[in-house]
Design a protein around this motif. Structure first.
Motif, short mmCIF file in Angstrom:
data_model
loop_
_atom_site.label_atom_id
_atom_site.label_comp_id
_atom_site.label_asym_id
_atom_site.label_seq_id
_atom_site.Cartn_x
_atom_site.Cartn_y
_atom_site.Cartn_z
N LEU A 80 7.80 58.04 67.85
CA LEU A 80 7.51 57.85 66.43
C LEU A 80 7.06 56.42 66.14
O LEU A 80 6.12 56.19 65.36
CB LEU A 80 8.75 58.17 65.58
CG LEU A 80 9.02 59.64 65.28
CD1 LEU A 80 10.38 59.79 64.61
CD2 LEU A 80 7.93 60.21 64.38
N ASP A 81 7.71 55.47 66.76
CA ASP A 81 7.38 54.05 66.51
C ASP A 81 6.00 53.69 67.05
O ASP A 81 5.26 52.93 66.41
CB ASP A 81 8.44 53.15 67.15
CG ASP A 81 9.77 53.21 66.43
OD1 ASP A 81 9.80 53.71 65.29
OD2 ASP A 81 10.78 52.76 67.01
N THR A 82 5.65 54.21 68.22
CA THR A 82 4.41 53.81 68.88
C THR A 82 3.25 54.76 68.59
O THR A 82 2.10 54.42 68.83
CB THR A 82 4.60 53.73 70.40
OG1 THR A 82 4.94 55.04 70.90
CG2 THR A 82 5.70 52.74 70.76
N ARG A 83 3.58 55.98 68.11
CA ARG A 83 2.60 57.04 67.91
C ARG A 83 1.90 57.38 69.22
O ARG A 83 0.73 57.73 69.26
CB ARG A 83 1.57 56.68 66.83
CG ARG A 83 2.17 56.35 65.48
CD ARG A 83 3.12 57.42 64.99
NE ARG A 83 2.50 58.74 64.94
CZ ARG A 83 3.18 59.89 64.91
NH1 ARG A 83 4.51 59.88 64.96
NH2 ARG A 83 2.55 61.04 64.87
N ARG A 84 2.64 57.26 70.32
CA ARG A 84 2.13 57.58 71.64
C ARG A 84 3.18 58.38 72.41
O ARG A 84 4.36 58.40 72.03
CB ARG A 84 1.78 56.30 72.42
CG ARG A 84 0.69 55.47 71.79
CD ARG A 84 0.42 54.21 72.60
NE ARG A 84 -0.02 54.52 73.96
CZ ARG A 84 -0.26 53.59 74.88
NH1 ARG A 84 -0.06 52.30 74.59
NH2 ARG A 84 -0.68 53.95 76.09
N ARG A 85 2.76 59.00 73.49
CA ARG A 85 3.67 59.76 74.32
C ARG A 85 4.75 58.85 74.90
O ARG A 85 4.47 57.74 75.39
CB ARG A 85 2.90 60.41 75.47
CG ARG A 85 3.77 61.15 76.50
CD ARG A 85 2.89 61.68 77.62
NE ARG A 85 3.68 62.10 78.78
CZ ARG A 85 3.83 63.34 79.20
NH1 ARG A 85 3.24 64.31 78.56
NH2 ARG A 85 4.56 63.61 80.27
#
Length: 334
Positions: free
Chosen positions: A14-19
């Protein structure tokens, strides 16, 4: 994997918007039992509740003697945009787009019987029905579910309903709405590599639970997530049913390879079933061609879906069948 570590991965995604990925497990899955993928879907993996829902899923699996070897959490929109959603349900998507042309011989027989029984000769693929009837994905799904959904074969479903005030048979009418659900802002997808000594049919019947989470046994995956969803005011249904578990060893192999092993640079031989196939002398390069669930011949001039034909079978049966298919396809190519 523990519920606590899954919570941390969800927060990171959620924080990085990455896997976010727990990484390669210390030891590979055994060449025994059932090696499957569990997918926790975006309808329950909303930004607010994703961490708790993923933790609930891992806890429920542990109570059912299913070990979670690896976990990854990815934005749902990325999962769809990168093609993972299409590859996860390849035949569902083909039938929704191409209609009867994408059905196997066996599914086409079931469709013909349904059309004769209901006196509904016209057939539309889901996306054709949307275009012809000026229907939204949600409106089409609602119409099809109200009419009833009949399973024709693996990844192939039909509903006898109306489009533009005329009776038609719609194929996979729920699929556009299912796909749209992966575009919900901020939602995630939880991917779990799992292993159990329990048969895959038992995992499907008792661990996964009934199609509708609110009617599923409380100890099942769907029952557990359904109860948590109810507490949070999240509406679930047969179409938005919170969680997927591989339908068989073959599907599980491709899903675990796609979501985990391939990202480490490993071939199919790095998966549990892949090692069993290789030990049996089956060429894994030919097996890889089955990943998109293509039509295969059964040797009698009829076609079948490999993913569907291996649903719920035990490991030895799947190894035998896949070996037969690879041999038949090789002979046809000569």
């Amino acid at each position: 994997m523990t519920p606590e570590s899954a919570r941390a991965l969800s927060t990171l995604a959620l924080d990085t918007r990455r896997r976010a990925d727990s990484g390669r497990p210390d030891t590979p899955a055994p060449v025994s039992g059932s090696h499957v993928t569990v997918v926790v879907k975006p309808e329950v993996m909303t930004a607010r509740y994703a961490a708790g829902m993923l933790a609930e899923a891992i806890g429920a699996l542990g109570r059912q003697e299913v070990a979670v070897l690896r976990c990854a959490v990815t934005p749902a929109a990325d999962f769809a945009a990168r093609g993972d959603l299409f590859l996860h349900y390849p035949r569902l998507h083909r039938v929704a787009a191409d209609g009867a042309a994408a059905l196997t011989s066996y599914a086409r027989d079931s469709l013909d019987a349904l059309r004769q029984r209901t006196h509904t000769p016209d057939v539309l693929a889901a996306y054709e029905a949307m275009a012809h009837g000026d229907l939204s994905p949600g409106a089409l799904e609602e119409r099809c579910r109200a009419a009833g959904i009949h399973k024709l074969g693996s990844g192939s479903y039909a509903s006898v309903t109306e489009v533009n005030d005329r009776p038609v048979t719609v194929l996979n009418g729920f699929l556009p709405a299912l796909s749209e659900g992966y575009r919900a802002p901020g939602s995630l997808v939880g991917l779990l590599e799992c292993h159990s000594e329990r048969p895959v049919a038992e995992l499907r019947d008792h661990v996964l639970g009934e199609l509708h989470p609110l009617r599923s046994h409380p100890d099942s995956l769907r029952g557990t997530l359904g109860a948590a969803a109810r507490e949070h005011g999240i509406a679930l249904s047969e179409g938005r049913n919170a969680v997927h578990l591989s339908a068989g060893h073959l599907e599980g192999m491709f899903q675990n390879w796609r979501y985990f092993s391939a990202k480490d640079g490993d071939s199919l031989g790095g998966t549990s079933l892949g090692r069993s196939l290789a030990d049996a002398g089956v060429h894994l390069g030919a097996v890889a061609a089955l990943a998109t669930d293509p039509d295969l011949t059964d040797g009698r001039g009829r076609t079948l879906a490999p993913h569907g034909a291996t649903e719920n079978l035990d490991r030895d049966e799947v190894v035998h069948l896949v070996g037969q298919w690879v041999t038949i396809e090789k002979e046809l190519a000569v």
